[in-house]
Write a protein that holds these residues in place. Structure first.
Motif, PDB file in Angstrom:
ATOM      1  N   ARG A 180      45.190  -6.458  13.317  1.00  0.00           N
ATOM      2  CA  ARG A 180      45.941  -5.147  13.189  1.00  0.00           C
ATOM      3  C   ARG A 180      44.673  -4.150  12.522  1.00  0.00           C
ATOM      4  O   ARG A 180      44.870  -2.942  12.934  1.00  0.00           O
ATOM      5  N   ARG A 181      43.923  -4.696  11.809  1.00  0.00           N
ATOM      6  CA  ARG A 181      42.957  -3.674  11.214  1.00  0.00           C
ATOM      7  C   ARG A 181      41.943  -3.104  12.268  1.00  0.00           C
ATOM      8  O   ARG A 181      41.809  -2.028  12.580  1.00  0.00           O
ATOM      9  N   VAL A 236      43.898  -0.300  14.122  1.00  0.00           N
ATOM     10  CA  VAL A 236      44.161   1.101  13.659  1.00  0.00           C
ATOM     11  C   VAL A 236      42.687   1.715  13.687  1.00  0.00           C
ATOM     12  O   VAL A 236      42.692   2.898  13.936  1.00  0.00           O
ATOM     13  N   LEU A 237      41.579   0.924  13.493  1.00  0.00           N
ATOM     14  CA  LEU A 237      40.343   1.377  13.611  1.00  0.00           C
ATOM     15  C   LEU A 237      40.107   1.768  14.882  1.00  0.00           C
ATOM     16  O   LEU A 237      39.558   3.046  15.270  1.00  0.00           O
TER      17      LEU A 237
END
Lengths: 195, 311
Positions: free
Chosen positions: B75-76, B79-80
């Motif tokens: 998920r990180r 977003v990145l």
């Protein structure tokens, strides 16, 4: 419960990731700036810590277009508050800081600061004690998970975590010794000379 | 550093290592929360340490190999990916259309933006550009005002600026475009560009460094070989300055009024042709007016906040 724990962890991680790209690389510039106002190293440490506290309390950060300018603004305010609290206040210093308007435009200095110098990071990792170096290298440079590193090094996951902990402490100490600040200072000089 | 602070740092480092492992659970979270809540400084210390740790990741986007960590990491990355969408898309050569990402400046504001292909647009006062990233080119629309472009050297991509009916095409050069009432002015500071009006691409004109041209909306192109110094002067706004070198007062006043809400008004039109020299900050309306007052021995009335009268 498990779900909310990992949710909290993700949220923290997103903020840290944003700080890793938007805030932290500008710390050397901020420290350099504090030094120009003859703020002592101890005071600078505290101001920077307080700034990180303020940033860590952010609920969301999507609205911040220019994290570097935001960082400078927080530090400026903390610095003013600190100077005003002193018994003997240098009026001209307060006026100078108050009139300081952070130039929001990207400058050559800012662009240099926008990224950590990867070669230097590799140098820092290479200087770690061997087992620690190996674990950190696999985690950061190769991007392996701690679990895979444990299998590869034939040690427990807890042991890998311990090495990572030692690595983080050492790298943090290296960062705090401030070689990046010196670099920022020499970059700034180069820029000034050119213009 | 006090023992206590050292202790906070070490414990923060411990938590960052713990979070970095693959088995974060409810118990970890509860323990971390109680540690954090005991002292407000701890939250900042933890965030800083975690940020530093994450900043040490290898900078390239796709690491391949073993990134199948727990879901949160994915998920990180998601977003990145959104945050860096523009850069990544052009790096990977993926077709990516950022439908009219626009940048606008207020009166007196100058803004520098880095575009996804690495080119830099410096946008002058009261201007607006819209940027479209297309498969093989950057298409910039200058709606009004002026901008100076430093185009990244990318043989595979064209850099096109459209303003009204006027088109300017470049690669790996630096030039400015200013939209005026009945056409546009193009100045080349580095390399070369081609420019044309409407669909008359076969009648395009080549401009080299040091050239300036006015392209009118009806297709007339007036090319001038200008000396480099005059272009530097015309682009002094990039440093927040107006440089006058034998320029008439009328011109200087029009320039100042481009950047400021407080307008200069010339009461005696006869002195509009007087020639002036000097370097001024473009927001220093009053300073300029006083200088003019002294040099031409005319009256200057700066008592109003919205206007300065000369003459």
């Amino acid at each position: 419960m498990q779900g909310s724990a990992s949710q909290a962890n993700t949220k923290r991680r997103l903020l840290a990731q944003w700080m890793a790209t938007g805030i932290l690389p500008h710390e050397p510039q901020v420290r350099l700036w504090l030094r120009r106002y003859r703020i002592s190293r101890e005071d600078a440490d505290e101001i920077v810590q307080d700034a990180y506290c303020a940033i860590a309390r952010l609920d969301s950060f999507d609205h911040i277009d220019r994290p570097d300018a935001y960082f400078f603004a927080i530090v400026r305010n903390l610095m003013l508050r600190r100077i005003r609290r002193r018994r003997v206040v240098q009026i001209d210093m307060v006026a100078e800081i108050e009139s300081y308007v952070d130039d929001d435009r990207p400058s050559p200095e800012r662009e240099v600061a926008a990224k950590l110098d990867w070669a230097r990071v590799l140098g820092l990792i290479a200087d770690l004690p061997e087992r620690c170096r190996q674990a950190v290298h696999l985690r950061k440079v190769e991007g392996w998970s701690q679990r895979r590193i444990a299998e590869h090094m034939n040690i427990t996951e807890a042991a890998v975590e311990k090495q990572i902990w030692l690595g983080i402490k050492a790298l943090r100490a290296a960062w705090d010794r401030g070689p990046f600040v010196e670099e920022a200072a020499s970059d700034a000089k180069r820029v000034e000379r050119r213009s | 550093m006090t023992g206590n602070a050292q202790n906070i740092e070490d414990t923060a480092a411990y938590w960052v290592a713990r979070m970095d492992a693959d088995d974060w659970g409810a118990e970890d979270e509860a323990q971390l929360q109680s540690w954090l809540n005991a002292d407000p400084r701890r939250r900042g210390e933890l965030a800083r340490t975690q940020a530093l740790w994450l900043a040490l990741d290898r900078p390239d986007a796709d690491r391949g190999g073993d990134r199948e960590d727990a879901a949160p990491v994915y998920r990180r990355r998601g977003v990145l990916a959104i945050l860096c969408a523009t850069a990544a898309a052009s790096l990977a050569g993926v077709w990516y259309f950022d439908s009219a990402r626009s940048y606008e400046t207020e009166l007196g504001e100058i803004r520098r933006v880095t575009l996804s292909d690495g080119s830099v647009a410096t946008i002058n006062t009261a201007s607006r550009i819209a940027v479209h990233v297309e498969k093989k080119k950057e298409l910039i629309r200058l709606d009004h005002g002026e901008a100076w472009f430093q185009v990244a050297k990318r043989p595979d991509r064209a850099f096109v600026v459209e303003t009204g009916a006027v088109t300017v095409r470049a690669s790996g050069t630096a030039f400015s475009v200013r939209r005026l009432d009945r056409g546009s002015e193009v100045m080349v500071t580095e390399g070369s560009v081609e420019t044309w009006c409407g669909s008359t691409i076969d009648q395009r004109v080549f401009l080299r460094a040091g050239d300036r041209a006015f392209i009118s909306e009806d297709g007339m192109i007036r090319k001038q070989r200008a000396i480099a110094a005059s272009i530097d002067r015309s682009l002094a706004w990039r440093a927040g300055k107006i440089v006058l070198l034998g320029d008439p007062l009328d011109y200087a006043i029009a320039e100042f009024n481009r950047y400021n809400h407080r307008k200069l008004v010339l009461l005696d039109p006869r002195i509009g042709v007087e020639q002036l020299d000097g370097v001024f900050r473009f927001d220093d309306v009053e300073g300029f007016a006083r200088t003019v007052g002294q040099v031409l021995s005319v009256k200057v009335d700066a008592t109003k906040s919205d206007v300065v009268r000369i003459g």
